[in-house]
Design a protein around this motif. Structure first.
Motif, PDB file in Angstrom:
ATOM      1  N   ILE A  99       0.853  -1.205   0.000  1.00 48.54           N
ATOM      2  CA  ILE A  99       0.000   0.000   0.000  1.00 48.54           C
ATOM      3  C   ILE A  99       0.882   1.245   0.000  1.00 48.54           C
ATOM      4  CG2 ILE A  99      -1.787   1.272   1.260  1.00 48.54           C
ATOM      5  CD1 ILE A  99      -2.630  -1.504   0.010  1.00 48.54           C
ATOM      6  N   LEU A 100       1.893   1.227   0.857  1.00 51.25           N
ATOM      7  CA  LEU A 100       2.815   2.363   0.917  1.00 51.25           C
ATOM      8  C   LEU A 100       3.486   2.571  -0.448  1.00 51.25           C
ATOM      9  CD1 LEU A 100       4.348   4.528   2.525  1.00 51.25           C
ATOM     10  CD2 LEU A 100       5.955   2.753   3.243  1.00 51.25           C
ATOM     11  N   GLU A 101       3.915   1.465  -1.048  1.00 50.00           N
ATOM     12  CA  GLU A 101       4.571   1.572  -2.360  1.00 50.00           C
ATOM     13  C   GLU A 101       3.618   2.125  -3.420  1.00 50.00           C
ATOM     14  OE1 GLU A 101       7.740  -2.095  -1.626  1.00 50.00           O
ATOM     15  OE2 GLU A 101       5.974  -2.425  -2.902  1.00 50.00           O
ATOM     16  N   ALA A 102       2.368   1.686  -3.355  1.00 48.42           N
ATOM     17  CA  ALA A 102       1.384   2.163  -4.351  1.00 48.42           C
ATOM     18  C   ALA A 102       1.140   3.664  -4.191  1.00 48.42           C
ATOM     19  CB  ALA A 102       0.075   1.387  -4.201  1.00 48.42           C
ATOM     20  N   VAL A 103       1.059   4.134  -2.935  1.00 51.20           N
ATOM     21  CA  VAL A 103       0.824   5.561  -2.694  1.00 51.20           C
ATOM     22  C   VAL A 103       2.037   6.366  -3.168  1.00 51.20           C
ATOM     23  CG1 VAL A 103       0.496   7.318  -0.908  1.00 51.20           C
ATOM     24  CG2 VAL A 103      -0.774   5.162  -0.770  1.00 51.20           C
ATOM     25  N   CYS A 104       3.234   5.910  -2.780  1.00 47.52           N
ATOM     26  CA  CYS A 104       4.456   6.637  -3.163  1.00 47.52           C
ATOM     27  C   CYS A 104       4.597   6.668  -4.680  1.00 47.52           C
ATOM     28  CB  CYS A 104       5.688   5.975  -2.530  1.00 47.52           C
ATOM     29  SG  CYS A 104       5.738   6.167  -0.745  1.00 47.52           S
ATOM     30  N   SER A 105       4.316   5.537  -5.303  1.00 50.48           N
ATOM     31  CA  SER A 105       4.467   5.467  -6.750  1.00 50.48           C
ATOM     32  C   SER A 105       3.443   6.377  -7.439  1.00 50.48           C
ATOM     33  CB  SER A 105       4.308   4.002  -7.156  1.00 50.48           C
ATOM     34  OG  SER A 105       3.872   3.892  -8.445  1.00 50.48           O
ATOM     35  N   HIS A 106       2.211   6.399  -6.946  1.00 47.35           N
ATOM     36  CA  HIS A 106       1.178   7.233  -7.571  1.00 47.35           C
ATOM     37  C   HIS A 106       1.503   8.722  -7.433  1.00 47.35           C
ATOM     38  CE1 HIS A 106      -2.791   7.905  -9.303  1.00 47.35           C
ATOM     39  NE2 HIS A 106      -2.998   8.847  -8.391  1.00 47.35           N
ATOM     40  N   LEU A 107       2.067   9.096  -6.283  1.00 44.91           N
ATOM     41  CA  LEU A 107       2.319  10.524  -6.035  1.00 44.91           C
ATOM     42  C   LEU A 107       3.729  10.959  -6.418  1.00 44.91           C
ATOM     43  CD1 LEU A 107       0.536  10.963  -2.582  1.00 44.91           C
ATOM     44  CD2 LEU A 107      -0.345  11.508  -4.858  1.00 44.91           C
ATOM     45  N   GLY A 108       4.625   9.981  -6.606  1.00 45.79           N
ATOM     46  CA  GLY A 108       5.998  10.321  -7.017  1.00 45.79           C
ATOM     47  C   GLY A 108       6.838  10.915  -5.897  1.00 45.79           C
ATOM     48  N   VAL A 109       6.469  10.660  -4.648  1.00 45.72           N
ATOM     49  CA  VAL A 109       7.294  11.089  -3.512  1.00 45.72           C
ATOM     50  C   VAL A 109       7.418   9.929  -2.519  1.00 45.72           C
ATOM     51  CG1 VAL A 109       6.828  13.572  -3.661  1.00 45.72           C
ATOM     52  CG2 VAL A 109       5.300  12.101  -2.339  1.00 45.72           C
ATOM     53  N   LYS A 110       8.375  10.070  -1.597  1.00 45.49           N
ATOM     54  CA  LYS A 110       8.600   8.997  -0.626  1.00 45.49           C
ATOM     55  C   LYS A 110       7.855   9.270   0.673  1.00 45.49           C
ATOM     56  CE  LYS A 110      13.363   8.538  -2.152  1.00 45.49           C
ATOM     57  NZ  LYS A 110      14.459   9.433  -1.970  1.00 45.49           N
ATOM     58  N   ALA A 111       7.819   8.250   1.552  1.00 41.79           N
ATOM     59  CA  ALA A 111       7.238   8.431   2.889  1.00 41.79           C
ATOM     60  C   ALA A 111       7.967   9.557   3.604  1.00 41.79           C
ATOM     61  CB  ALA A 111       7.351   7.135   3.682  1.00 41.79           C
ATOM     62  N   GLY A 112       7.221  10.421   4.241  1.00 44.56           N
ATOM     63  CA  GLY A 112       7.815  11.562   4.949  1.00 44.56           C
ATOM     64  C   GLY A 112       7.901  12.799   4.076  1.00 44.56           C
ATOM     65  N   GLU A 113       7.561  12.653   2.800  1.00 45.32           N
ATOM     66  CA  GLU A 113       7.692  13.800   1.887  1.00 45.32           C
ATOM     67  C   GLU A 113       6.323  14.366   1.500  1.00 45.32           C
ATOM     68  OE1 GLU A 113      11.893  12.542  -0.289  1.00 45.32           O
ATOM     69  OE2 GLU A 113      10.031  12.425  -1.439  1.00 45.32           O
ATOM     70  N   THR A 114       6.390  15.559   0.912  1.00 41.76           N
ATOM     71  CA  THR A 114       5.191  16.272   0.447  1.00 41.76           C
ATOM     72  C   THR A 114       5.301  16.469  -1.058  1.00 41.76           C
ATOM     73  OG1 THR A 114       4.941  17.398   2.563  1.00 41.76           O
ATOM     74  CG2 THR A 114       3.930  18.469   0.667  1.00 41.76           C
ATOM     75  N   THR A 115       4.187  16.326  -1.758  1.00 40.19           N
ATOM     76  CA  THR A 115       4.227  16.538  -3.206  1.00 40.19           C
ATOM     77  C   THR A 115       4.569  18.009  -3.490  1.00 40.19           C
ATOM     78  OG1 THR A 115       1.843  16.950  -3.206  1.00 40.19           O
ATOM     79  CG2 THR A 115       2.555  14.718  -3.724  1.00 40.19           C
ATOM     80  N   PRO A 116       5.278  18.281  -4.586  1.00 37.37           N
ATOM     81  CA  PRO A 116       5.682  19.655  -4.880  1.00 37.37           C
ATOM     82  C   PRO A 116       4.513  20.635  -4.958  1.00 37.37           C
ATOM     83  CG  PRO A 116       6.837  18.117  -6.314  1.00 37.37           C
ATOM     84  CD  PRO A 116       5.807  17.317  -5.563  1.00 37.37           C
ATOM     85  N   ASP A 117       3.316  20.154  -5.317  1.00 33.29           N
ATOM     86  CA  ASP A 117       2.158  21.059  -5.389  1.00 33.29           C
ATOM     87  C   ASP A 117       1.460  21.215  -4.033  1.00 33.29           C
ATOM     88  OD1 ASP A 117       0.917  18.626  -5.030  1.00 33.29           O
ATOM     89  OD2 ASP A 117      -0.284  18.707  -6.852  1.00 33.29           O
ATOM     90  N   LEU A 118       2.052  20.629  -2.991  1.00 34.57           N
ATOM     91  CA  LEU A 118       1.526  20.707  -1.614  1.00 34.57           C
ATOM     92  C   LEU A 118       0.123  20.113  -1.484  1.00 34.57           C
ATOM     93  CD1 LEU A 118       2.717  24.270  -0.459  1.00 34.57           C
ATOM     94  CD2 LEU A 118       3.885  22.088  -0.209  1.00 34.57           C
ATOM     95  N   THR A 119      -0.190  19.138  -2.339  1.00 33.34           N
ATOM     96  CA  THR A 119      -1.510  18.503  -2.237  1.00 33.34           C
ATOM     97  C   THR A 119      -1.524  17.395  -1.186  1.00 33.34           C
ATOM     98  OG1 THR A 119      -1.915  18.967  -4.558  1.00 33.34           O
ATOM     99  CG2 THR A 119      -3.336  17.335  -3.560  1.00 33.34           C
ATOM    100  N   PHE A 120      -0.437  16.606  -1.140  1.00 34.28           N
ATOM    101  CA  PHE A 120      -0.393  15.458  -0.225  1.00 34.28           C
ATOM    102  C   PHE A 120       0.931  15.402   0.533  1.00 34.28           C
ATOM    103  CE2 PHE A 120      -3.254  13.855  -3.608  1.00 34.28           C
ATOM    104  CZ  PHE A 120      -4.332  13.425  -2.846  1.00 34.28           C
ATOM    105  N   THR A 121       0.857  14.979   1.793  1.00 31.17           N
ATOM    106  CA  THR A 121       2.042  14.592   2.563  1.00 31.17           C
ATOM    107  C   THR A 121       1.836  13.137   2.959  1.00 31.17           C
ATOM    108  OG1 THR A 121       2.468  16.787   3.451  1.00 31.17           O
ATOM    109  CG2 THR A 121       3.313  14.943   4.734  1.00 31.17           C
TER     110      THR A 121
END
Ligand code: FES
Length: 161
Positions: A99-121
């Protein structure tokens, strides 16, 4: 009053309003001031910490020490939506890693990170208290359980405006 110390113009006027009632009696003010400042700015920029230290007459190092000690405080911007993915035992045995891998892969960031558009952490947690629904993640106040990696894109996209 503003400061460009972190490369971004930060309006410090709201901070001065937060600090005003505490200036006469700064004892015990640090934690409530930090909480209030984080509510206003979404995180605690360096410039904000420096002003708090100076106005409350506390060494900057001490302010940083408090901020880094408590998990509730954040030194970097956070996303509009906070995803907390459980990695506890019950979720682990039911595929939490996928699940973690699927979320990271979909958003293109790692655990602990925030997407560049500040939509998701993305954050990981030890147990969300919903082990019967394993594997589980929470997005903001919403619990999503019995997840499979295939569920992830649709769930995440439902949080986009
Ligand atoms: S171990 Fe995941 S909710 Fe408890």
């Amino acid at each position: 009053m503003s400061c460009n110390c972190t490369g971004k113009n930060i309006d410090l006027a709201p901070l001065m309003d937060i600090l005003t009632p505490y200036k006469q009696n700064p004892k015990g003010a640090l934690i409530p001031v930090l909480q209030h400042a984080q509510d206003v700015y979404g995180y605690l920029p360096q410039a904000v910490l420096e002003v708090i230290a100076s106005e409350l007459n506390i060494p900057v190092a001490e302010v940083f020490g408090v901020v880094t000690f408590y998990a509730q405080f954040h030194l970097t911007p956070r996303g509009k939506n906070i995803i907390r993915i459980c990695q506890g035992t019950a979720c682990h045995v039911r595929g939490a890693k996928t699940i973690l891998e699927a979320v990271c892969s979909h958003l293109g960031v790692k655990a602990g990170e925030t997407t560049p558009d500040l939509t998701f952490t993305i954050e990981t947690v030890a147990c969300l208290g919903a082990c019967g629904l394993a594997p589980v993640m929470m997005i903001n106040e919403n619990t999503h359980g019995r997840l499979t990696p295939a569920d992830i894109p649709g769930i995440l996209d439902s949080y986009l405006d």
